[in-house]
Enzyme design. Structure first.
Site, short mmCIF file in Angstrom:
data_model
loop_
_atom_site.label_atom_id
_atom_site.label_comp_id
_atom_site.label_asym_id
_atom_site.label_seq_id
_atom_site.Cartn_x
_atom_site.Cartn_y
_atom_site.Cartn_z
CB THR A 49 -0.90 0.04 1.25
OG1 THR A 49 -0.09 0.39 2.37
CG2 THR A 49 -1.54 -1.30 1.50
CB CYS A 50 0.36 4.90 -0.17
SG CYS A 50 -1.36 4.71 -0.40
CG ASN A 51 0.72 5.11 4.69
OD1 ASN A 51 1.46 5.95 4.21
ND2 ASN A 51 -0.49 5.38 5.13
NE ARG A 52 0.76 -1.14 7.01
CZ ARG A 52 1.37 -1.06 8.19
NH1 ARG A 52 2.31 -1.94 8.51
NH2 ARG A 52 1.03 -0.15 9.06
CD GLU A 114 -5.98 3.09 7.34
OE1 GLU A 114 -6.90 3.11 6.54
OE2 GLU A 114 -4.99 2.35 7.22
CD GLN A 116 -8.94 4.42 3.78
OE1 GLN A 116 -8.71 4.31 4.98
NE2 GLN A 116 -9.26 5.58 3.22
CB ALA A 190 -7.30 28.18 -4.58
CG MET A 193 -4.09 22.70 4.89
SD MET A 193 -4.44 21.23 5.83
CE MET A 193 -4.98 22.00 7.35
#
Lengths: 422, 271
Positions: A49-52, A114, A116, A190, A193
């Site tokens: 995944t993007c984090n692991r 989270e 996901q 714009a 955040m």
């Protein structure tokens, strides 16, 4: 049989390293099949995944397996072994089971709770199933991890409160308005955040999007992106009469909306509630506005305050979750040890039968004159002897004891049952 | 006999109230279901006790303070069911059941003998006037509970400290809309109750309006709710102001209901 985890996550590796090591698209299938093909590896699952990036495996020897998997990764992704070493962690057996349970339950995530990660883990497992790279042990482990995560989701409130500023804003909006799909929304300015918060809000579905920006062209661009309508900045106060949610981040150095103006707007819109989120620093909207009836103004600090409360809540819930995990590790281990003793029992029985057969053949060859009945009796006696001899160790193996792995090792050693390499 | 059913209903409402208050501190789907079950049982027993009194007395059992308060609670619970199933308002029971219980308790403390109806009251107006009035009042009672819920939820949002019940309470908009809906139900009923009351008074005593305390208080209540509706439609008084007004309105009803009973003056002494 050893459960083995090798991987890296957001805590141990920067995003550029994680990107390099990701198994994305066709790389996933190739990587998975090649890891499964390594001689030390019996089963494998890749979670990327993007984090692991993590490899779950059932291996024969953890030291050898870790070496060859590391070599494979460094070759496959074209990354230096040393650079790899610093970002990797390895877990074996109990610690590996615990790690996988924690990952599935989102206790190891950047944002604890989270949702996901569980889906990603399911996908990873299902992919491995279709590629037939898993077997009894990993199948059981993955299914267990998924059920543990579900149990934690229902028994604790770990996923209940929003823990990011933009999600907190959406959550608040849902407690002010019943149905966001009937509300119109204006993006004022714009900032990055503000854009993120806007995206979250949009994904929960709003009726209409307006974008008011100082540079009208940029406003138009954004409006296109959000499938909305651009309005001139000077007109935003007028537009607020028909806007229910405003996210503001203009970068102005003074207030762009004052209390008196807002009072006027409220009168115009017959006091229908407005939710204003001022993400700008310094603030762009007069904080006094919050004192007007039916106006709810939150600035960044307010949202951060909400997030802090929620993070605290989640931390409490995470403690409960850890207890659940400790329980589940125990039940998993019970299953695993019962699995472990079966081959030993079989090996012991086979060993005894082999000795019996060998000795019987020898004796009966020496005594060809024996009649059928005598032969039967001798055979019967031999069987009785080995049965009586192997009964206590077999019974001990089938018992559910804490030091079973030691018992298995001892029995293997005493009876010379060391497994031949498959 | 009727008394036993009444006591049982009171007991069930009491249990439901305790659970509903406990729910505020720690609620699960199961406790909510158990609470609802208790209310349903209480309501069935309550209905039986009312039917029983009707059979024994031979007229609608809403002619003594005990009966009136009991019937008022019955209507409130009925509306509670409708709201519970129609809107699924989270934690509604916790804000309504204590009120129902207090009403039932005060009813239980009032003298319960079944009196024969004085000839002046024996008219079909009894049924029409009182049933309209009580269903209207029950709607205002619900608006009162919903109004309190609104103020609690609005406090969480305004104070920027959303914790505690924040997650479990409905959105401000739903609470405000339900409040409005209830008042639009209660107000015409109250209006009709006042009109039928006047007609009844005319047929019983020969004059439509005598400024007796009950009539005066009804008028005050009517004015308050008229203001709630008018201010909402004309000046956009919604949300917090509407909630506060609907709380004040209901308190006026309670004063009219119990205060006058304590004074025991005027033509409505029987009620």
């Amino acid at each position: 049989m050893n459960i083995f985890v090798l991987g890296l996550n957001h805590k141990t590796a920067d995003v550029d390293v994680r990107e390099k090591l990701a198994f994305s698209g066709p790389k996933l299938e190739e990587g998975l099949l090649r890891i499964k093909a390594l001689p030390e590896v019996r089963e494998a699952v890749i979670l990327s995944t993007c984090n692991r990036v993590e490899i779950y495996a059932n291996v024969k020897d953890t030291t050898k397996a870790s070496e060859s998997i590391k070599n494979f990764i460094s070759e496959f992704h074209g990354i230096n072994r040393d650079a790899l070493e610093t970002s990797l962690y390895i877990h074996e057996n109990i610690s590996a089971v615990k790690h996988i349970f924690r990952v599935a339950s989102s206790l190891d995530s950047m944002v604890v709770g989270e949702p996901q990660i569980l889906g990603q883990l399911k996908d990873a497992f299902e992919f491995a199933l279709t590629k037939k790279t898993t077997g009894v042990l990993l199948n059981k482990l993955m299914k267990k991890a998924i059920s543990v995560a579900k149990r934690i989701r229902t028994e604790t409130k770990i996923a209940e409160n929003a823990v990011s500023i933009s999600f907190a804003a959406v959550e608040l909006a849902k407690k002010i308005f019943t149905d966001l799909a009937t509300k119109s929304f204006m993006l004022l300015g714009a900032g990055e955040m503000a854009e993120l918060a806007a995206r979250h809000l949009m994904s929960s579905g709003v009726k209409e999007v307006l974008v008011a920006n100082r540079t009208y062209d940029r406003g138009c661009e954004l409006a296109k992106e959000f499938d909305g309508r651009a309005v001139r900045f000077e007109e935003f106060i007028h537009e607020m009469v028909n806007t229910d949610i405003v996210i503001c981040s203009t970068g102005a150095s003074k207030y762009v909306l004052m209390k008196e103006q807002m009072q006027h707007v409220m009168k115009e819109r017959k006091h229908k509630p407005v939710f204003i989120i001022d993400i700008s620093v310094p603030r762009n909207i007069d904080p006094e506005i919050n004192h007007i009836d039916n106006v709810y103004l939150y600035d960044v600090d307010d949202l951060q305050g909400v997030v802090d409360i929620n993070v605290l809540e989640r931390r409490k819930e995470a403690e409960k979750a850890e207890k659940v995990i400790a329980e589940e590790i125990e039940t998993f281990q019970k299953w695993q040890t019962s699995l472990d003793s079966v081959p030993t029992v079989i090996a012991l029985r086979e060993r005894a039968d082999a000795i019996k057969k060998e000795e019987l053949d020898r004796l009966l060859n020496k005594l060809p004159s024996l009649g059928e009945k005598e032969r039967k009796d001798i055979e019967y006696m031999a069987t009785a002897i080995i049965n009586k001899l192997i009964h206590p160790p077999t019974a001990a193996l089938k018992e559910d004891t804490e030091d079973k792995d030691i018992l298995i090792a001892t029995i293997k050693r005493l009876y010379g049952l060391n497994e031949k390499e498959e | 006999m009727g008394t036993i059913f009444f006591e049982l209903a009171l007991t069930f409402y009491f249990a439901a109230t305790i659970i509903s208050i406990a729910e505020l501190f720690k609620g699960t789907k199961t406790t909510a279901k158990i609470m609802l079950l208790f209310v349903i049982f209480g309501f069935l027993l309550h209905t039986v006790s009312i039917i029983f009194r009707y059979i024994v007395g031979g007229h609608l059992p809403i002619s003594s303070p005990h009966e009136a308060t009991s019937f008022f609670s019955w209507c409130t619970v009925l509306l509670f069911f409708i709201l519970e199933f129609r809107y699924k308002v989270g934690l509604l029971g916790s804000f309504i059941m204590p009120l129902v219980f207090v009403l039932m308790l005060s009813s239980s403390l009032l003298p319960r003998e079944i009196k024969s109806l004085s000839p002046v009251l024996q008219s079909y107006w009894l049924g029409i006037h009182t049933v309209l009035a009580f269903i209207g009042n029950a709607a205002f009672a619900m608006a009162f509970g919903i109004g309190i819920m609104y103020l609690v939820q609005e406090h969480y949002v305004k104070s920027k400290h959303p914790s505690g019940l924040f997650q479990r309470l409905p959105s401000l908009q739903s609470l405000d809309e339900i409040n409005y809906r209830l008042i639009t139900i209660g107000f015409p009923l109250l209006t009709l109750a006042i009109i039928t009351g006047a007609l009844w008074a005319e047929s019983a005593w020969g004059s439509y309006w005598r400024w007796d305390p009950r009539e005066v208080w009804s008028l005050i209540t009517w004015l308050i709710y008229a203001i709630v509706l008018h201010a909402r439609l004309m000046a956009g008084w919604r949300g917090k102001r509407a909630a506060i007004l609907s709380i004040i309105g209901f308190l006026t009803i309670l004063i009219a209901f119990f205060g006058i009973k304590l004074l025991r003056k005027g033509l409505h002494v029987f009620l």
